[in-house]
Design a protein around this motif. Structure first.
Motif, PDB file in Angstrom:
ATOM      1  N   GLU A  50      15.927  63.995  41.676  1.00 59.50           N
ATOM      2  CA  GLU A  50      15.504  63.814  39.838  1.00 59.50           C
ATOM      3  C   GLU A  50      16.201  64.166  38.797  1.00 59.50           C
ATOM      4  OE1 GLU A  50      12.899  61.504  40.022  1.00 59.50           O
ATOM      5  OE2 GLU A  50      11.082  62.206  39.057  1.00 59.50           O
ATOM      6  N   GLN A  51      16.887  65.597  39.718  1.00 59.83           N
ATOM      7  CA  GLN A  51      18.032  65.658  38.445  1.00 59.83           C
ATOM      8  C   GLN A  51      18.858  65.218  38.354  1.00 59.83           C
ATOM      9  OE1 GLN A  51      20.897  68.378  39.941  1.00 59.83           O
ATOM     10  NE2 GLN A  51      20.176  68.119  42.292  1.00 59.83           N
ATOM     11  N   TYR A  52      18.488  63.951  38.330  1.00 58.48           N
ATOM     12  CA  TYR A  52      19.717  62.870  37.819  1.00 58.48           C
ATOM     13  C   TYR A  52      18.688  62.015  36.833  1.00 58.48           C
ATOM     14  CZ  TYR A  52      23.161  65.391  40.262  1.00 58.48           C
ATOM     15  OH  TYR A  52      24.346  66.280  40.955  1.00 58.48           O
TER      16      TYR A  52
ATOM     17  N   ALA B  14      10.353  63.577  36.362  1.00 59.25           N
ATOM     18  CA  ALA B  14      11.390  64.232  36.651  1.00 59.25           C
ATOM     19  C   ALA B  14      11.502  65.229  36.433  1.00 59.25           C
ATOM     20  CB  ALA B  14      13.191  63.846  36.982  1.00 59.25           C
ATOM     21  N   ALA B  15      11.286  65.665  35.069  1.00 59.53           N
ATOM     22  CA  ALA B  15      11.719  67.513  34.636  1.00 59.53           C
ATOM     23  C   ALA B  15      10.631  67.892  35.309  1.00 59.53           C
ATOM     24  CB  ALA B  15      11.638  67.256  33.170  1.00 59.53           C
ATOM     25  N   SER B  16       9.820  67.680  35.375  1.00 67.23           N
ATOM     26  CA  SER B  16       8.487  68.425  35.956  1.00 67.23           C
ATOM     27  C   SER B  16       8.406  68.688  37.163  1.00 67.23           C
ATOM     28  CB  SER B  16       7.090  67.832  35.902  1.00 67.23           C
ATOM     29  OG  SER B  16       6.831  66.601  36.450  1.00 67.23           O
ATOM     30  N   VAL B  17       8.952  67.816  38.225  1.00 71.43           N
ATOM     31  CA  VAL B  17       9.027  68.181  39.768  1.00 71.43           C
ATOM     32  C   VAL B  17       9.991  68.936  39.648  1.00 71.43           C
ATOM     33  CG1 VAL B  17       9.969  66.446  41.619  1.00 71.43           C
ATOM     34  CG2 VAL B  17       8.822  65.156  40.127  1.00 71.43           C
TER      35      VAL B  17
ATOM     36  N   ALA C 180      15.475  75.757  46.718  1.00 73.84           N
ATOM     37  CA  ALA C 180      17.095  74.898  46.132  1.00 73.84           C
ATOM     38  C   ALA C 180      17.587  73.695  46.252  1.00 73.84           C
ATOM     39  CB  ALA C 180      18.432  75.660  46.293  1.00 73.84           C
ATOM     40  N   LEU C 181      18.344  72.967  45.054  1.00 75.31           N
ATOM     41  CA  LEU C 181      18.051  71.837  44.774  1.00 75.31           C
ATOM     42  C   LEU C 181      19.975  71.711  45.500  1.00 75.31           C
ATOM     43  CD1 LEU C 181      18.014  70.485  41.101  1.00 75.31           C
ATOM     44  CD2 LEU C 181      16.626  70.420  42.396  1.00 75.31           C
ATOM     45  N   ARG C 182      20.016  69.963  46.525  1.00 79.96           N
ATOM     46  CA  ARG C 182      20.723  69.862  47.265  1.00 79.96           C
ATOM     47  C   ARG C 182      21.988  69.468  47.148  1.00 79.96           C
ATOM     48  NH1 ARG C 182      17.491  69.720  52.242  1.00 79.96           N
ATOM     49  NH2 ARG C 182      15.927  70.688  51.816  1.00 79.96           N
TER      50      ARG C 182
ATOM     51  N   GLY D 293      12.869  53.782  39.092  1.00 82.43           N
ATOM     52  CA  GLY D 293      13.168  55.322  39.400  1.00 82.43           C
ATOM     53  C   GLY D 293      14.338  55.988  39.699  1.00 82.43           C
ATOM     54  N   VAL D 294      14.865  56.254  40.528  1.00 82.50           N
ATOM     55  CA  VAL D 294      15.959  57.226  40.889  1.00 82.50           C
ATOM     56  C   VAL D 294      16.661  56.868  42.286  1.00 82.50           C
ATOM     57  CG1 VAL D 294      17.815  58.978  41.338  1.00 82.50           C
ATOM     58  CG2 VAL D 294      15.981  58.671  39.085  1.00 82.50           C
TER      59      VAL D 294
END
Length: 626
Positions: free
Chosen positions: A343-345, A351-354, A364-366, A378-379
């Motif tokens: 969701e960072q993309y 997405a921002a709330s997730v 940590a984000l992968r 969606g993404v």
């Protein structure tokens, strides 16, 4: 210096005054013939200039009312009423000058944004500060902002703390305190101490420059009602010429023809509508509402249907995580980490709330090697070698046929996740309605906009919950952009106001009779497609825009008819020879002034209008939250 600028700007007015004084001096000296020749020649030269302009307007397909003024000038010269001819020239040129001057004053709130548009920035080059054009600022540049300068581009505060005046951006009257790392929008006015900021956007992509572009477009537009005023020209001209001709025929005196026509000059038609609409734009700007052109006021004034997007429009647009529901074989933290990484993309507000929820849990984000956002759905991304699809149920089902619809409470919404072709789980969030949303819906109904609808891409359960809370009976869920356009196009109760805020709302905002963008979160495609942009994060301003639109249109038409009625009454009196040509010309000046003053009422707040925006304090971070 200011007087000299006015003299040069309004040259015809200045020259007419000079010629009038010269003629008066010659007449007092007994040189009547010389005064008549000079005054008459000048008046005929001006009439020739207006004739050329009138012909050009006709070739361009625009019918104006210059013909009456030209005939009045020529007629008064031919019958020897030189003083009256000069007064008509002064009235016509002076009316145009007053219109221009009134417009400049009425749109001072709009011009304030333009005049503050920063042109350069102080950029650090090592330990040295150099001034560079704002277009040369790049993302990551370290900039110095001195007091009380305007922040040139969107940036992040590097200094420990600072206070900024953001009134021109958000309408907030109190300074906003910022700490290191906080976002600072371009257009913010620095306080009493010099600060350092790091550019996060190019000038063309920054908030203030986008607003300036909207304002420039708004201030240069011409409204439909102005063209309507031009169309009054034909019947008004015919009526005036017939009345003047009848007066001449009955009396047998050609002077009577000139006496009637000097009162038929068209300044009220030329002045009323432009001044009123520019005044309305000015009034709206003080409330944080940018109106692109005067035609928009007509749509607002006569609107019969209002359609709203949900997320970020009727709701806060800042959803909060309520629950993580992993599928069998998946851990909750693993599901949230994979979802946030994908969701960072995404540019969607959910997405921002997730991503924020994952950060709060210390996840940590992968690493992501590939990501694609599919508008309104969606993404899909490859996260750490695993394919992750995040979005609506039907979108995720195309990746994981075993996906199951999840139950959730009223007002909540579900984000579905597929991992490597299998159902991974669901993220449950809630996006509460805005505090001012119920009052806005109620106020619109009180204004006579009885048909109010909700169009959203969210699930039917979520749409039904929000619609029920706000008293909206018509709603359509799981809409694609094309679905929204189709629905708005099919509405029969028109004009239709469409209110939205996201990129996916841009098509429907452009297709509606009046598109309103919630632009406080940034000048997105929605803002660029809309007719009205709300610079403050308050949906209540939609109702305010309707009130301002109705009053502005009403004042424009009142002013037009005031000028016409006054001219007609005076013309009828003049047919009996009761108003000499010179006196008639002077009386028409009074009519012009009354018309301008009546139209300028649109720049002031009227009954039922909200005062200039004084919102509760909110930060630039809130204003730019996705």
């Amino acid at each position: 210096m200011r007087v000299a600028r006015l003299v040069l700007r309004y040259r015809v007015v200045s020259l007419t005054v000079v010629v009038g004084l010269v003629c008066a001096i010659l007449a007092l000296a007994g040189q009547w013939e010389a005064a008549a020749w000079i005054g008459g020649a000048y008046a005929l030269a001006v009439a020739l200039g207006y004739t050329v302009r009138m012909v050009r307007e006709l070739r361009a397909g625009r019918v104006g009312v210059d013909l009456l003024a030209i005939v009045a000038i020529v007629a008064t010269v031919l019958v020897g009423e030189i003083a009256a001819s000069l007064i008509v020239v002064l009235m016509l040129s002076g009316g145009e000058a007053l219109e221009d001057y009134a417009n400049r004053r009425a749109r001072r709130e709009l011009d304030a944004l333009l005049t503050r548009d920063p042109r350069s920035a102080h950029r650090y080059d090592g330990d040295t500060v150099v001034d560079v054009p704002i277009q040369e600022v790049r993302v990551g540049d370290l900039l110095l902002v001195r007091p009380p300068e305007v922040v040139p581009v969107d940036a992040e505060l590097v200094s420990a703390d600072a206070a900024f005046d953001v009134s021109s951006i958000t309408g907030e009257s109190l300074p906003v305190e910022k700490a290191a790392g906080d976002t600072v929008l371009s257009g913010s006015l620095n306080g009493t101490e010099a600060v350092r900021v790091r550019a996060t956007a190019l000038a063309a992509d920054s908030q203030y420059q986008q607003i300036v572009a909207l304002v420039a477009q708004a201030s240069q537009s011409k409204a439909k009602v102005v063209r309507l005023a031009d169309r009054f020209a034909v019947p008004f001209t015919v009526f005036s010429l017939l009345l003047a001709g009848t007066a001449w025929f009955v009396s047998g005196d050609p002077v009577r023809f000139a006496e009637v026509l000097v009162l038929a000059t068209p300044c009220p038609l030329l002045i009323a509508a432009p001044v009123a609409f520019i005044g309305g734009m000015s009034r709206a700007a003080r409330s944080g509402i940018i109106v692109r052109n005067g035609t928009v006021f007509e749509g607002l004034a006569s609107a019969r249907t209002a359609v709203f997007d949900k997320t970020g429009t009727l709701t806060t647009g800042r959803p909060v995580l309520r629950e993580v529901r992993p599928a069998a074989g998946m851990e909750a933290d693993e599901l949230l980490a994979l979802t946030a990484s994908a969701e960072q993309y995404s540019s969607h507000v959910l997405a921002a709330s997730v991503v924020a929820a994952a950060a709060e849990r210390g996840l940590a984000l992968r690493p992501v090697t590939d990501a694609e956002e599919r508008a309104t759905d969606g993404v899909v991304a490859r996260v750490g070698g695993r394919e992750v699809a995040v979005g609506k149920f039907r979108f995720v089902r195309s990746f994981a046929p075993d996906v199951e619809r999840q139950p959730f409470a009223a007002g909540e919404l579900a984000i579905y996740v597929a991992v490597d072709g299998a159902f991974g789980g669901t993220i449950i969030e809630r996006d509460p309605p805005r505090p001012d949303a119920p009052g806005t819906i109620r106020r619109l109904r009180e204004l006579g906009i009885g048909d109010i609808e909700l169009l959203t891409g969210d699930a039917a359960e979520t749409a039904a919950s929000v619609a029920g809370e706000l008293g909206i009976t018509r709603f359509q869920a799981e809409c694609l952009p094309a679905d929204k356009v189709e629905r708005v196009s099919s509405i029969t109760e028109r004009p239709v106001i469409m209110v939205g805020d996201g990129v996916n709302d841009a098509p429907v905002l452009a297709s509606a009779d009046v598109g309103v963008a919630m632009g406080a979160k940034g000048a997105t495609a929605a803002s660029e497609s809309a007719d009205v942009v709300l610079l403050v994060d308050a949906v209540a301003r939609v109702a305010d825009a309707v009130v301002i639109g109705r009053r502005t249109v009403s004042i424009a038409l009142q002013s037009i008819w005031l000028g016409i009625a006054a001219s007609v009454v005076l013309m009828v009196i003049a047919t009996f020879g009761l108003i000499p040509a010179v006196v008639g010309a002077l009386l028409q000046e009074v009519v012009d002034l009354a018309t301008i003053l009546a139209a300028l009422r649109a720049a002031r707040a009227g009954p039922g209008e909200a005062p200039p925006m004084r919102p509760k304090p909110f930060t630039d971070d809130e204003a730019t939250a996705p």
